[in-house]
Write a protein that holds these residues in place. Sequence first.
Motif, PDB file in Angstrom:
ATOM      1  N   ILE A   1      31.568  -4.281  11.644  1.00  0.00           N
ATOM      2  CA  ILE A   1      30.392  -4.898  11.020  1.00  0.00           C
ATOM      3  C   ILE A   1      29.423  -3.773  10.676  1.00  0.00           C
ATOM      4  O   ILE A   1      29.422  -2.724  11.325  1.00  0.00           O
ATOM      5  N   GLU A   2      28.661  -3.987   9.626  1.00  0.00           N
ATOM      6  CA  GLU A   2      27.671  -2.991   9.251  1.00  0.00           C
ATOM      7  C   GLU A   2      26.342  -3.355   9.899  1.00  0.00           C
ATOM      8  O   GLU A   2      25.946  -4.513   9.892  1.00  0.00           O
ATOM      9  N   ALA A   3      25.691  -2.367  10.485  1.00  0.00           N
ATOM     10  CA  ALA A   3      24.379  -2.603  11.061  1.00  0.00           C
ATOM     11  C   ALA A   3      23.394  -1.652  10.400  1.00  0.00           C
ATOM     12  O   ALA A   3      23.703  -0.481  10.188  1.00  0.00           O
ATOM     13  N   THR A   4      22.235  -2.178  10.026  1.00  0.00           N
ATOM     14  CA  THR A   4      21.222  -1.348   9.390  1.00  0.00           C
ATOM     15  C   THR A   4      20.020  -1.230  10.311  1.00  0.00           C
ATOM     16  O   THR A   4      19.511  -2.239  10.796  1.00  0.00           O
ATOM     17  N   LEU A   5      19.598  -0.016  10.581  1.00  0.00           N
ATOM     18  CA  LEU A   5      18.434   0.229  11.410  1.00  0.00           C
ATOM     19  C   LEU A   5      17.238   0.467  10.494  1.00  0.00           C
ATOM     20  O   LEU A   5      17.327   1.228   9.541  1.00  0.00           O
ATOM     21  N   TRP A   6      16.140  -0.204  10.834  1.00  0.00           N
ATOM     22  CA  TRP A   6      14.966  -0.166   9.963  1.00  0.00           C
ATOM     23  C   TRP A   6      13.805   0.540  10.622  1.00  0.00           C
ATOM     24  O   TRP A   6      13.622   0.499  11.833  1.00  0.00           O
ATOM     25  N   ARG A   7      12.968   1.101   9.758  1.00  0.00           N
ATOM     26  CA  ARG A   7      11.648   1.612  10.144  1.00  0.00           C
ATOM     27  C   ARG A   7      11.660   2.525  11.365  1.00  0.00           C
ATOM     28  O   ARG A   7      12.478   3.429  11.443  1.00  0.00           O
ATOM     29  N   GLU A   8      10.762   2.274  12.336  1.00  0.00           N
ATOM     30  CA  GLU A   8      10.624   3.197  13.474  1.00  0.00           C
ATOM     31  C   GLU A   8      11.936   3.322  14.230  1.00  0.00           C
ATOM     32  O   GLU A   8      12.297   4.382  14.715  1.00  0.00           O
ATOM     33  N   LEU A   9      12.637   2.198  14.329  1.00  0.00           N
ATOM     34  CA  LEU A   9      13.913   2.214  15.037  1.00  0.00           C
ATOM     35  C   LEU A   9      14.882   3.185  14.361  1.00  0.00           C
ATOM     36  O   LEU A   9      15.615   3.925  15.017  1.00  0.00           O
ATOM     37  N   ALA A  10      14.859   3.172  13.032  1.00  0.00           N
ATOM     38  CA  ALA A  10      15.731   4.066  12.275  1.00  0.00           C
ATOM     39  C   ALA A  10      15.368   5.513  12.561  1.00  0.00           C
ATOM     40  O   ALA A  10      16.226   6.358  12.818  1.00  0.00           O
ATOM     41  N   GLU A  11      14.067   5.796  12.559  1.00  0.00           N
ATOM     42  CA  GLU A  11      13.634   7.174  12.789  1.00  0.00           C
ATOM     43  C   GLU A  11      13.944   7.613  14.220  1.00  0.00           C
ATOM     44  O   GLU A  11      14.337   8.748  14.461  1.00  0.00           O
TER      45      GLU A  11
ATOM     46  N   GLY B   1       0.785  -1.221   0.000  1.00  0.00           N
ATOM     47  CA  GLY B   1       0.000   0.000   0.000  1.00  0.00           C
ATOM     48  C   GLY B   1       0.820   1.274   0.000  1.00  0.00           C
ATOM     49  O   GLY B   1       0.371   2.299   0.495  1.00  0.00           O
ATOM     50  N   GLY B   2       2.021   1.223  -0.558  1.00  0.00           N
ATOM     51  CA  GLY B   2       2.833   2.428  -0.725  1.00  0.00           C
ATOM     52  C   GLY B   2       3.424   2.964   0.567  1.00  0.00           C
ATOM     53  O   GLY B   2       3.812   4.118   0.634  1.00  0.00           O
ATOM     54  N   ALA B   3       3.500   2.150   1.598  1.00  0.00           N
ATOM     55  CA  ALA B   3       4.102   2.601   2.846  1.00  0.00           C
ATOM     56  C   ALA B   3       5.582   2.886   2.633  1.00  0.00           C
ATOM     57  O   ALA B   3       6.252   2.185   1.871  1.00  0.00           O
ATOM     58  N   THR B   4       6.082   3.919   3.287  1.00  0.00           N
ATOM     59  CA  THR B   4       7.484   4.265   3.128  1.00  0.00           C
ATOM     60  C   THR B   4       8.302   3.579   4.217  1.00  0.00           C
ATOM     61  O   THR B   4       7.935   3.598   5.383  1.00  0.00           O
ATOM     62  N   THR B   5       9.378   2.972   3.787  1.00  0.00           N
ATOM     63  CA  THR B   5      10.273   2.327   4.730  1.00  0.00           C
ATOM     64  C   THR B   5      11.549   3.151   4.793  1.00  0.00           C
ATOM     65  O   THR B   5      12.139   3.448   3.765  1.00  0.00           O
ATOM     66  N   SER B   6      11.944   3.533   5.983  1.00  0.00           N
ATOM     67  CA  SER B   6      13.201   4.263   6.078  1.00  0.00           C
ATOM     68  C   SER B   6      14.237   3.406   6.796  1.00  0.00           C
ATOM     69  O   SER B   6      13.896   2.540   7.602  1.00  0.00           O
ATOM     70  N   LEU B   7      15.476   3.660   6.462  1.00  0.00           N
ATOM     71  CA  LEU B   7      16.557   2.894   7.071  1.00  0.00           C
ATOM     72  C   LEU B   7      17.854   3.686   6.973  1.00  0.00           C
ATOM     73  O   LEU B   7      17.973   4.592   6.148  1.00  0.00           O
ATOM     74  N   PHE B   8      18.783   3.368   7.822  1.00  0.00           N
ATOM     75  CA  PHE B   8      20.134   3.873   7.663  1.00  0.00           C
ATOM     76  C   PHE B   8      21.116   2.882   8.254  1.00  0.00           C
ATOM     77  O   PHE B   8      20.727   1.994   9.025  1.00  0.00           O
ATOM     78  N   SER B   9      22.354   2.987   7.824  1.00  0.00           N
ATOM     79  CA  SER B   9      23.360   2.025   8.245  1.00  0.00           C
ATOM     80  C   SER B   9      24.458   2.699   9.041  1.00  0.00           C
ATOM     81  O   SER B   9      24.772   3.867   8.828  1.00  0.00           O
ATOM     82  N   VAL B  10      25.009   1.943   9.951  1.00  0.00           N
ATOM     83  CA  VAL B  10      26.172   2.422  10.697  1.00  0.00           C
ATOM     84  C   VAL B  10      27.261   1.364  10.614  1.00  0.00           C
ATOM     85  O   VAL B  10      26.971   0.188  10.395  1.00  0.00           O
ATOM     86  N   GLU B  11      28.491   1.821  10.752  1.00  0.00           N
ATOM     87  CA  GLU B  11      29.586   0.870  10.837  1.00  0.00           C
ATOM     88  C   GLU B  11      29.992   0.778  12.303  1.00  0.00           C
ATOM     89  O   GLU B  11      30.259   1.785  12.938  1.00  0.00           O
ATOM     90  N   LEU B  12      29.999  -0.438  12.828  1.00  0.00           N
ATOM     91  CA  LEU B  12      30.323  -0.646  14.239  1.00  0.00           C
ATOM     92  C   LEU B  12      31.690  -1.304  14.360  1.00  0.00           C
ATOM     93  O   LEU B  12      32.041  -2.177  13.565  1.00  0.00           O
ATOM     94  N   VAL B  13      32.444  -0.883  15.353  1.00  0.00           N
ATOM     95  CA  VAL B  13      33.750  -1.491  15.606  1.00  0.00           C
ATOM     96  C   VAL B  13      33.836  -1.800  17.091  1.00  0.00           C
ATOM     97  O   VAL B  13      33.487  -0.960  17.920  1.00  0.00           O
TER      98      VAL B  13
END
Lengths: 107, 621
Positions: B229-239, B210-222
């Motif tokens: 390692i790369e970690a990607t945060l999704w959806r509400e967690l990302a926001e 239904g056209g919902a927008t998904t947002s995400l961003f990635s961080v590099e963790l050491v």
Amino acid sequence: MALSTPDPRVNFSLLERFVGQRVCLVGRVEDTASNFATVLAADGGKVKVKLSRPADFDSSFVEFIGTVDAPNQITEIDRTSFGNTFELSTYNELCKLSCGEHGVIFA
Amino acid sequence: MFIGNRHGAFLCLSAVESLTSLSEGKPKFSCGLSDGADSISAVLATQVNLRVGAGEIKQGTVLRLTEYTINLVNGAARPLVLDCEVVGHCDEPAAATPPAAGATEPPATARTPAPAPGKENKAVKAEPGTGAGGSGGVGTAALKTPAAVKRGPTPLAGVATPGPSPFTPGSARRAAQPIQALNPYNNGWTIKARVASKGQMRSFENKGAGGATTSLFSVELVDEQGTAIEATLWRELAERYFDVLEEGKVYWISRGKVKPANRNFTTVRNDYTINLDNGSEIEECTEADASRMQARLNYVSIATLPGYTGKRLLVDLLGVVTAVGPLGSVKRQRDGTELARRDITLADQSGKTVTVTLWGRSAEESGAELEALPHPLVSISQCRVTDYNGVSVSTITRSAIAINPEGEEADELRGWWDATGCTASLSHAGEGLASALKSGGAAPERSTLAALRKEKDALQGADAKPEYASISATIAAIDPAQSLYYQACPDNNRKVVAQGDGWFCEFDGKTYPAMVRRYVMQARFCDDSGEATLSVFDDQARMLLGMAADEVAPLKEAPDPKPYEAMLERVAWSEWLLRVQSRSQEYNGELRQRLSVASLKRIDFIEESRRMVALLTASSA
């Protein structure tokens, strides 16, 4: 040099194919003693060049036109200075290609 | 998913409050089982029931199932436990899903559509010593046993960390796991890591839902071990966390999903990547020593660099600087700002060299430092590998440059260079590579002037992106009758007109006391395919003619035209390597192709010969 029959461009290992014939040898002059010069050919072999003129080389790379006396010796007919920045390894490829695979074009 | 090891499947009995008697006569119990990642409902066979009654099996008991069958009940897998051993006990359930989930609703794994409705029954005997893979006969979609657990025996969260609840890592301060030990088969982990870099927030529209927008961003963790390692945060967690997470700070992170990383898209060197979504936990760790959490450099041999082209993976390089180019600059198309760049050449024990382009501050500062030193060692982290000239390397914003670094690897390289490297014949890592010869993009495949010319109907619109081609060509002539240059504003290079004592610039409306002349000339170039007239602008024309337009003016305006014409003729028949820009321009309502020289350099005969030899070798191979 007659343009209709260009002298084959050679490295050390090609010399033996042209004993008694005229060749064109480009190399680095390593050493001179009396009327002989030791020239590092494009493939790294050392060729003795019997000089026809005094050894007053003004560049480290020289092109010799000469007659092949033996597989490691030629007698100079003419020479041209080729400067101090000449890449022998690439020229070596030219020698191999022009006397081998693509010889037809150069003969 | 079951965590397997050589002794069968370990399971923690997680939800014994759901132990319910299923039949009146013979007591039969249902229970929730969890391996730390998933949970599943199971039924205990009659012979096991006695042990429940005796209190040996209760909530939190860790079991090893030695014999069980899988039944499909309403499309969900339901193991019937025939025999088991009690291995240990944990106080809290080790389930990744909430404790009750396993018993009260169908577990996540069980929701997978089953192949067929009805009842499927398969007896499985887990044989000690054959490994978890031995129970591969479990053919249901819901029950999968990992073929092998990658990093050796994986401790069950419940067994490894008795005591405080694993669900509140921040307060519990339980031991963090090294990033190195993460794997997809264990979800009950917590890591303590520094955010080395934070990416941009991205979003995409989910067409299916239904056209919902998904947002995400990635961080590099050491972490403290230097593993990234790369970690990607999704959806509400990302926001929620985009503004919270800060580069350089340390966080406790738990309950994410570990997935195999896609090497083509990740920039971080790790086989796995972490996905953090609702249910994952992130908490700042204030007492950690972030300075110890530096990504360990993992140097890549220059000879192996071609294998990294076209991937996003960043590499670390250690090499001896054999050449430092002059400082240059590039104008960014987007905002017109100037960006400093400088090329350096590195060599290492592989006998190969590579050109590294330093950008921005590193080009200016580190570049100047490198220039002053005789063959320094340099370590550059996080470089991008491109296929320009076969293979080239480029720094990015977060690349760190260390000059004459210390350490075993550096000593080894220095020893090699002093002993043999400095006299050895080195070759470029990209030499003879197919990408060095292939066309398109920045690859230096040569085009010809004839190939460049387009018919009118093949021309793109005037607003289309310009196209570029590399061509080696000879200047045939520069017409001495052309105006050659214009009078320009020293500030903005626009045209100025003489006005009184000064020069008036129509662009900014100011009057300047002086002007500079800038070239706009037409030069005829030819190659073996034909000829073309190219526009040449100031920077390029200056290189071509070897003097500034202001120096040419006195010659051009002198009564005797001979010195001026001689100057232009001197340039004729010189050979150049051109980068030609082709674009469409509207002129009197008609589209015309316009060719101009974007950059040029004199043909380097050695380089050119090498290129041709490589072409010959490639064509005969």
